[in-house]
Design a protein around this motif. Structure first.
Motif, PDB file in Angstrom:
ATOM      1  N   ASN A 186      -7.913  -9.402   8.444  1.00 24.16           N
ATOM      2  CA  ASN A 186      -6.975  -8.537   7.749  1.00 24.16           C
ATOM      3  C   ASN A 186      -6.157  -7.841   8.657  1.00 24.16           C
ATOM      4  OD1 ASN A 186      -7.949  -8.785   5.168  1.00 24.16           O
ATOM      5  ND2 ASN A 186      -9.984  -7.791   5.689  1.00 24.16           N
ATOM      6  N   VAL A 187      -4.680  -7.645   8.281  1.00 24.28           N
ATOM      7  CA  VAL A 187      -3.698  -6.983   9.055  1.00 24.28           C
ATOM      8  C   VAL A 187      -3.003  -5.971   8.031  1.00 24.28           C
ATOM      9  CG1 VAL A 187      -1.483  -7.245  10.275  1.00 24.28           C
ATOM     10  CG2 VAL A 187      -3.151  -9.056  10.252  1.00 24.28           C
ATOM     11  N   GLU A 188      -3.068  -4.796   8.833  1.00 21.77           N
ATOM     12  CA  GLU A 188      -2.538  -3.579   7.893  1.00 21.77           C
ATOM     13  C   GLU A 188      -1.439  -2.952   8.917  1.00 21.77           C
ATOM     14  OE1 GLU A 188      -5.048  -0.856   6.390  1.00 21.77           O
ATOM     15  OE2 GLU A 188      -6.646  -1.992   6.010  1.00 21.77           O
ATOM     16  N   LEU A 240       6.949 -12.135   6.869  1.00 24.34           N
ATOM     17  CA  LEU A 240       6.960 -10.984   5.941  1.00 24.34           C
ATOM     18  C   LEU A 240       7.647  -9.672   6.986  1.00 24.34           C
ATOM     19  CD1 LEU A 240       6.291  -9.326   3.496  1.00 24.34           C
ATOM     20  CD2 LEU A 240       4.227  -8.751   4.717  1.00 24.34           C
ATOM     21  N   VAL A 241       9.050  -8.988   6.405  1.00 23.38           N
ATOM     22  CA  VAL A 241       9.531  -8.036   7.167  1.00 23.38           C
ATOM     23  C   VAL A 241       9.334  -6.977   6.386  1.00 23.38           C
ATOM     24  CG1 VAL A 241      11.898  -7.449   7.680  1.00 23.38           C
ATOM     25  CG2 VAL A 241      11.514  -9.791   7.786  1.00 23.38           C
ATOM     26  N   VAL A 242       8.903  -5.889   7.111  1.00 18.19           N
ATOM     27  CA  VAL A 242       8.547  -4.453   6.564  1.00 18.19           C
ATOM     28  C   VAL A 242       9.419  -3.620   7.309  1.00 18.19           C
ATOM     29  CG1 VAL A 242       6.860  -2.897   6.088  1.00 18.19           C
ATOM     30  CG2 VAL A 242       6.277  -5.334   6.197  1.00 18.19           C
ATOM     31  N   LYS A 243      10.357  -2.968   6.575  1.00 14.38           N
ATOM     32  CA  LYS A 243      11.401  -1.933   7.308  1.00 14.38           C
ATOM     33  C   LYS A 243      11.406  -0.799   6.639  1.00 14.38           C
ATOM     34  CE  LYS A 243      15.526  -3.864   7.689  1.00 14.38           C
ATOM     35  NZ  LYS A 243      16.756  -4.275   7.271  1.00 14.38           N
ATOM     36  N   SER A 244      11.615   0.333   7.724  1.00 12.82           N
ATOM     37  CA  SER A 244      11.854   1.504   7.599  1.00 12.82           C
ATOM     38  C   SER A 244      13.384   1.882   8.248  1.00 12.82           C
ATOM     39  CB  SER A 244      10.947   2.671   8.054  1.00 12.82           C
ATOM     40  OG  SER A 244      10.984   2.806   9.567  1.00 12.82           O
ATOM     41  N   LYS A 245      13.666   3.145   8.060  1.00 13.87           N
ATOM     42  CA  LYS A 245      15.144   3.287   8.678  1.00 13.87           C
ATOM     43  C   LYS A 245      15.128   3.165  10.143  1.00 13.87           C
ATOM     44  CE  LYS A 245      14.904   8.269   8.753  1.00 13.87           C
ATOM     45  NZ  LYS A 245      15.529   9.650   8.364  1.00 13.87           N
ATOM     46  N   ALA A 246      14.099   3.183  10.634  1.00 14.57           N
ATOM     47  CA  ALA A 246      14.165   3.066  12.289  1.00 14.57           C
ATOM     48  C   ALA A 246      13.373   2.157  12.935  1.00 14.57           C
ATOM     49  CB  ALA A 246      13.293   4.552  12.711  1.00 14.57           C
ATOM     50  N   THR A 256       0.787  -1.197  -0.093  1.00 19.43           N
ATOM     51  CA  THR A 256       0.186  -0.064   0.028  1.00 19.43           C
ATOM     52  C   THR A 256       0.702   1.264   0.038  1.00 19.43           C
ATOM     53  OG1 THR A 256      -0.329   0.336   2.339  1.00 19.43           O
ATOM     54  CG2 THR A 256      -1.723  -1.330   1.347  1.00 19.43           C
ATOM     55  N   GLY A 257       0.231   2.334   0.134  1.00 20.94           N
ATOM     56  CA  GLY A 257       1.093   3.735   0.104  1.00 20.94           C
ATOM     57  C   GLY A 257       1.669   3.825   1.217  1.00 20.94           C
ATOM     58  N   THR A 258       1.218   3.263   2.304  1.00 29.82           N
ATOM     59  CA  THR A 258       1.781   3.564   3.918  1.00 29.82           C
ATOM     60  C   THR A 258       2.670   2.369   4.261  1.00 29.82           C
ATOM     61  OG1 THR A 258      -0.142   3.171   4.925  1.00 29.82           O
ATOM     62  CG2 THR A 258       0.351   5.610   4.329  1.00 29.82           C
ATOM     63  N   VAL A 318      -3.722  13.273  15.380  1.00 28.23           N
ATOM     64  CA  VAL A 318      -3.914  14.302  14.348  1.00 28.23           C
ATOM     65  C   VAL A 318      -2.924  14.336  13.225  1.00 28.23           C
ATOM     66  CG1 VAL A 318      -4.937  15.975  16.149  1.00 28.23           C
ATOM     67  CG2 VAL A 318      -2.480  15.859  15.869  1.00 28.23           C
ATOM     68  N   LYS A 319      -2.141  13.284  13.513  1.00 29.96           N
ATOM     69  CA  LYS A 319      -1.077  13.313  12.531  1.00 29.96           C
ATOM     70  C   LYS A 319      -1.429  12.535  11.167  1.00 29.96           C
ATOM     71  CE  LYS A 319       3.466  12.881  10.920  1.00 29.96           C
ATOM     72  NZ  LYS A 319       4.209  13.999  10.287  1.00 29.96           N
ATOM     73  N   SER A 320      -1.066  12.741  10.036  1.00 33.07           N
ATOM     74  CA  SER A 320      -1.520  12.274   8.929  1.00 33.07           C
ATOM     75  C   SER A 320      -0.145  11.353   8.360  1.00 33.07           C
ATOM     76  CB  SER A 320      -1.843  13.181   7.569  1.00 33.07           C
ATOM     77  OG  SER A 320      -3.019  13.688   7.892  1.00 33.07           O
ATOM     78  N   PRO A 321      -0.113  10.278   7.828  1.00 30.30           N
ATOM     79  CA  PRO A 321       0.814   9.504   7.490  1.00 30.30           C
ATOM     80  C   PRO A 321       1.880  10.323   6.392  1.00 30.30           C
ATOM     81  CG  PRO A 321      -1.083   8.030   7.099  1.00 30.30           C
ATOM     82  CD  PRO A 321      -1.357   9.405   7.566  1.00 30.30           C
ATOM     83  N   GLU A 322       3.072  10.212   6.728  1.00 28.71           N
ATOM     84  CA  GLU A 322       4.087  10.777   5.996  1.00 28.71           C
ATOM     85  C   GLU A 322       4.586   9.929   4.729  1.00 28.71           C
ATOM     86  OE1 GLU A 322       7.518  11.686   8.201  1.00 28.71           O
ATOM     87  OE2 GLU A 322       6.540  13.149   9.535  1.00 28.71           O
ATOM     88  N   LYS A 323       5.156  10.363   3.897  1.00 27.23           N
ATOM     89  CA  LYS A 323       5.653   9.651   2.744  1.00 27.23           C
ATOM     90  C   LYS A 323       6.900   8.722   3.262  1.00 27.23           C
ATOM     91  CE  LYS A 323       6.498   9.243  -2.157  1.00 27.23           C
ATOM     92  NZ  LYS A 323       5.850   8.001  -2.319  1.00 27.23           N
ATOM     93  N   VAL A 324       6.817   7.639   3.785  1.00 27.34           N
ATOM     94  CA  VAL A 324       8.126   7.081   4.308  1.00 27.34           C
ATOM     95  C   VAL A 324       8.684   6.063   3.496  1.00 27.34           C
ATOM     96  CG1 VAL A 324       8.713   5.624   6.275  1.00 27.34           C
ATOM     97  CG2 VAL A 324       7.073   7.363   6.680  1.00 27.34           C
ATOM     98  N   SER A 325       9.986   5.885   3.350  1.00 28.98           N
ATOM     99  CA  SER A 325      10.497   5.018   2.521  1.00 28.98           C
ATOM    100  C   SER A 325      10.766   3.783   3.048  1.00 28.98           C
ATOM    101  CB  SER A 325      12.099   5.498   2.333  1.00 28.98           C
ATOM    102  OG  SER A 325      12.856   4.623   1.524  1.00 28.98           O
ATOM    103  N   PHE A 326      10.244   2.734   2.952  1.00 29.21           N
ATOM    104  CA  PHE A 326      10.075   1.315   3.469  1.00 29.21           C
ATOM    105  C   PHE A 326      10.378   0.200   2.413  1.00 29.21           C
ATOM    106  CE2 PHE A 326       5.725   2.031   2.095  1.00 29.21           C
ATOM    107  CZ  PHE A 326       5.338   0.629   1.908  1.00 29.21           C
ATOM    108  N   ASN A 327      10.674  -0.943   2.671  1.00 31.50           N
ATOM    109  CA  ASN A 327      10.602  -2.068   1.989  1.00 31.50           C
ATOM    110  C   ASN A 327      10.214  -3.314   2.432  1.00 31.50           C
ATOM    111  OD1 ASN A 327      13.079  -3.799   3.078  1.00 31.50           O
ATOM    112  ND2 ASN A 327      13.939  -1.832   2.683  1.00 31.50           N
TER     113      ASN A 327
END
Length: 267
Positions: free
Chosen positions: A40-42, A87-93, A28-30, A70-79
């Motif tokens: 269903n797991v998101e 299933l491993v989903v990673k950002s830099k943090a 997905t986008g996020t 109140v925060k909207s999702p940022e455009k985060v780089s992940f893989n």
């Protein structure tokens, strides 16, 4: 001939089982979306350090708008990468590891230090009638380390700073205020985003949030590295609380209430 045929049937059956267990996932986008055991797991990245987890039964719909976030999702780089049953989903943090067989989710730091994990098989939805509408009571448990201290959950009168081995019925009262959020000495925080009567229980087996009503399980994991970092994540998520103006600092007097105007004037 019969032996060869039997062997082929066994191999085919084994292949079918492996194919059934090999869950597919949707980018997905996020983050990612996956179905495991009709749930269903998101996984949604709000920042590189803040991850939202949403779970709901396959046949239902969860279109929740948070009253706190109140925060909207940022455009985060992940893989995302499937490794065996995970299933491993990673950002830099943050690294989120989903077991595609049992649905258990583990959270690690960007440097792969284990921070928190769900209790396997503890995701629970119990169908209820909520004022004439179909809904659920929802529950999720986690596994904490034996000596791990956690802080938060609002303000109560039981005299305990660490909330280990504590059971709370989280309903606002005159002397008790509740916030379904805790932070750990390991440098992470967890915010359970539900406003119905909620029960928190920590024992040697598990740490559990259970809410009377919810269309979905909805919580946020945040990796801050230390207490200041976690609070910064929570402020980013739910809004900045401004300081009082200087003139308000000084003597404060508090009382439950005054019953009459004469009593107020008298005091």
């Amino acid at each position: 001939m019969k032996k060869i045929l039997f062997t082929k049937i066994v191999l085919l059956f084994s292949l079918c089982i492996n194919t059934a267990n090999a869950q597919s996932y949707e980018m997905t986008g996020t983050g990612v979306k996956v179905e495991i055991d009709k749930i269903n797991v998101e996984i949604q990245f709000y920042t590189p350090s803040i991850v939202r987890v949403v779970k709901y039964p396959k046949e239902s719909v969860c279109a929740k708008q948070s009253l706190s976030v109140v925060k909207s999702p940022e455009k985060v780089s992940f893989n995302a990468k499937k490794t065996g049953d995970n299933l491993v989903v990673k950002s830099k943090a943050v690294s989120v590891v989903i077991n595609l067989n049992n649905g258990q989710i583990n959270f690690n730091s960007g440097s792969q230090i284990a921070l928190l994990k769900e209790k396997a098989g503890s995701t629970a939805f119990t169908e209820i009638n909520d004022a004439g509408e179909k809904s659920f009571s929802v529950s999720q448990s986690f596994e904490l380390e034996k000596e791990e201290c956690i802080y938060g959950l609002g303000q109560q009168q039981q005299g305990k700073m660490s909330k280990r081995k504590v059971s709370l019925k989280m309903v606002q009262g005159n002397l008790d205020d509740y916030i379904p959020f805790f932070q750990s000495v390991k440098g992470y925080g967890l915010f359970w985003d539900n406003y119905s009567p909620t029960y928190f229980d920590d024992n040697k087996e598990r740490t559990t949030f259970k809410s009377d009503v919810g269309d979905c399980i909805d919580y946020y994991f945040m990796s801050g590295g230390n207490a200041d970092g976690v609070i910064a994540c929570m402020r980013t998520l739910t809004g900045q609380a401004p300081m009082f103006p200087l003139w308000t600092y000084g003597f404060w007097q508090s009382k439950e209430r005054y019953k009459t105007q004469e009593e107020i004037v008298g005091v």
